[in-house]
Design a protein around this motif. Structure first.
Motif, mmCIF file in Angstrom:
data_model
loop_
_atom_site.group_PDB
_atom_site.id
_atom_site.type_symbol
_atom_site.label_atom_id
_atom_site.label_comp_id
_atom_site.label_asym_id
_atom_site.label_seq_id
_atom_site.Cartn_x
_atom_site.Cartn_y
_atom_site.Cartn_z
ATOM 1 N N VAL A 27 70.715 51.184 9.692
ATOM 2 C CA VAL A 27 72.100 51.543 10.000
ATOM 3 C C VAL A 27 73.042 50.960 8.950
ATOM 4 N N GLU A 28 72.865 49.688 8.626
ATOM 5 C CA GLU A 28 73.708 49.031 7.620
ATOM 6 C C GLU A 28 73.536 49.682 6.249
ATOM 7 N N PRO A 56 70.837 57.404 10.596
ATOM 8 C CA PRO A 56 69.509 57.601 11.192
ATOM 9 C C PRO A 56 69.456 58.896 12.003
ATOM 10 N N ALA A 57 68.349 59.636 11.863
ATOM 11 C CA ALA A 57 68.162 60.896 12.584
ATOM 12 C C ALA A 57 66.997 60.828 13.561
ATOM 13 N N ASN A 58 65.931 60.134 13.184
ATOM 14 C CA ASN A 58 64.763 59.982 14.053
ATOM 15 C C ASN A 58 64.296 58.533 14.017
ATOM 16 N N PHE A 59 64.348 57.865 15.154
ATOM 17 C CA PHE A 59 63.721 56.558 15.289
ATOM 18 C C PHE A 59 62.305 56.812 15.812
ATOM 19 N N VAL A 91 63.690 58.176 10.069
ATOM 20 C CA VAL A 91 64.143 59.279 9.229
ATOM 21 C C VAL A 91 65.666 59.275 9.221
ATOM 22 N N ILE A 92 66.248 59.460 8.044
ATOM 23 C CA ILE A 92 67.699 59.534 7.906
ATOM 24 C C ILE A 92 68.082 60.955 7.485
ATOM 25 N N ALA A 93 69.348 61.307 7.729
ATOM 26 C CA ALA A 93 69.819 62.655 7.397
ATOM 27 C C ALA A 93 71.285 62.595 7.015
ATOM 28 N N GLN A 148 71.904 66.625 21.740
ATOM 29 C CA GLN A 148 70.675 66.375 20.988
ATOM 30 C C GLN A 148 70.728 66.939 19.573
ATOM 31 N N VAL A 149 71.484 68.005 19.367
ATOM 32 C CA VAL A 149 71.538 68.656 18.057
ATOM 33 C C VAL A 149 72.039 67.699 16.979
ATOM 34 N N CYS A 150 73.012 66.870 17.319
ATOM 35 C CA CYS A 150 73.619 65.954 16.341
ATOM 36 C C CYS A 150 73.172 64.508 16.499
ATOM 37 N N ALA A 151 72.586 64.167 17.630
ATOM 38 C CA ALA A 151 72.233 62.779 17.915
ATOM 39 C C ALA A 151 70.838 62.439 17.396
ATOM 40 N N PRO A 152 70.596 61.176 17.067
ATOM 41 C CA PRO A 152 69.250 60.800 16.628
ATOM 42 C C PRO A 152 68.233 60.900 17.754
#
Length: 310
Positions: free
Chosen positions: A142-143, A156-159, A166-168, A248-252
């Motif tokens: 995040v930082e 972050p997109a997928n923890f 995964v980041i996006a 869910q579309v925009c959230a990780p």
């Protein structure tokens, strides 16, 4: 206690579901219903490709959903297994909702076809990107993203699992984040071969377009709770389903937290239903004590049927 889990985009491969359809009438009927609901031959796309067409987001999403539900129907017909919870990674949450009886298969197919189209069209090709960062934990990611963003978007997109995030975001910002991650000791930091920055705020136009489509469908009472991507908590309230799918579309995707929540709730066995075994690999890193099984073809079904604990 069992949980059924369903894969998302990235699990597709040419030929998926073919042997289930050839060996089980119930799987064949799923693909026939999918063809009728979508108005084109999704079965042929799953079985024969071509790969370039299968990789298009608008095709990938209904293809994985159809294959997952075909595998689910075969599992239900051939075993006495039933889940205490269901969950799905991103797109897989739609498969989970079908498994829980909240969405009809036909409605889910039509929605994910539009979802894929809207997500692809939300950001012009090349403007957005995603990257996998291995060996850097959540707070540090995040930082790192905040520092890399400048006046752009990256988050972050997928923890997915410990040390795999995964980041996006905007392509330039994602590339800056990759370089920062490498400087800070990431084991690997690499761009992913995807066509859009899924699960980022850049997907807001897709969420806005999806909402009225979702509001047209009927959501039925759930037969078991769904662990949602947005909250990583069990939901058995049908009135919350549409809201959570839009968010869910925009959230990780909080996959690691979702598995830990199911572990806390008493789940000891996970059955991955659909193409591939990506989720099984992630779950093993999150809960090393978990028993893992999967069904995506006839050999994997036979392994389940041959297990002493079934």
């Amino acid at each position: 206690m069992d949980a059924f889990v369903f894969p998302g985009q990235g699990s597709q491969y040419q030929g998926m579901g073919k042997d289930l359809s050839e060996n089980f009438k119930i799987a064949q009927l799923v693909y026939e219903e999918a063809n009728d609901s979508l108005g084109f031959d999704i079965k042929a796309l799953c079985f024969s490709g071509p790969e370039d067409a299968l990789k298009l987001t608008a095709n990938t999403q209904p293809a994985i959903l159809a294959t997952s539900i075909a595998a689910l129907r075969v599992l239900q017909a051939e075993t006495n297994l039933s889940p205490s919870f269901v969950a799905g990674h991103s797109l897989g949450e739609y498969s989970a909702l079908v498994a829980a009886g909240a969405l009809t298969f036909a409605d889910a197919l039509r929605i994910v076809r539009k979802r894929g189209t809207y997500m692809q069209e939300a950001v012009p090709f090349g403007v957005g990107a995603m990257a996998a960062i291995l060996g850097v934990e959540g707070d540090a990611i995040v930082e790192l993203c905040e520092q890399a963003a400048a006046d752009e978007v990256v988050a972050p997109a997928n923890f997915n699992s410990p040390g795999q995030i995964v980041i996006a975001g905007h392509t330039a910002a994602v590339k800056r984040a990759i370089e920062l991650a490498k400087e800070r000791g990431a084991k690997r930091a690499m761009l992913l071969p995807v066509s859009a920055p899924f699960h980022s705020i850049l997907m807001a136009p897709a969420a806005q377009r999806l909402l009225p489509e979702l509001n047209l469908i009927t959501v039925s009472p759930l037969t078991c709770p769904v662990i949602t991507n947005v909250e990583a908590l069990p939901n058995d309230d049908e009135s919350k389903v549409i809201e959570l799918l839009v968010k869910q579309v925009c959230a990780p995707v909080r996959w690691d937290e979702s598995i830990l929540k199911m572990k806390d709730l008493g789940v000891t066995r996970y059955i991955e239903i659909g193409p591939g075994k990506v989720l099984s690999g992630l779950i093993k890193r999150i809960d090393r004590a978990a028993t893992l099984k999967n069904i995506g073809d006839v050999p994997s079904l036979e392994k389940i049927q041959g297990s002493s604990d079934i």
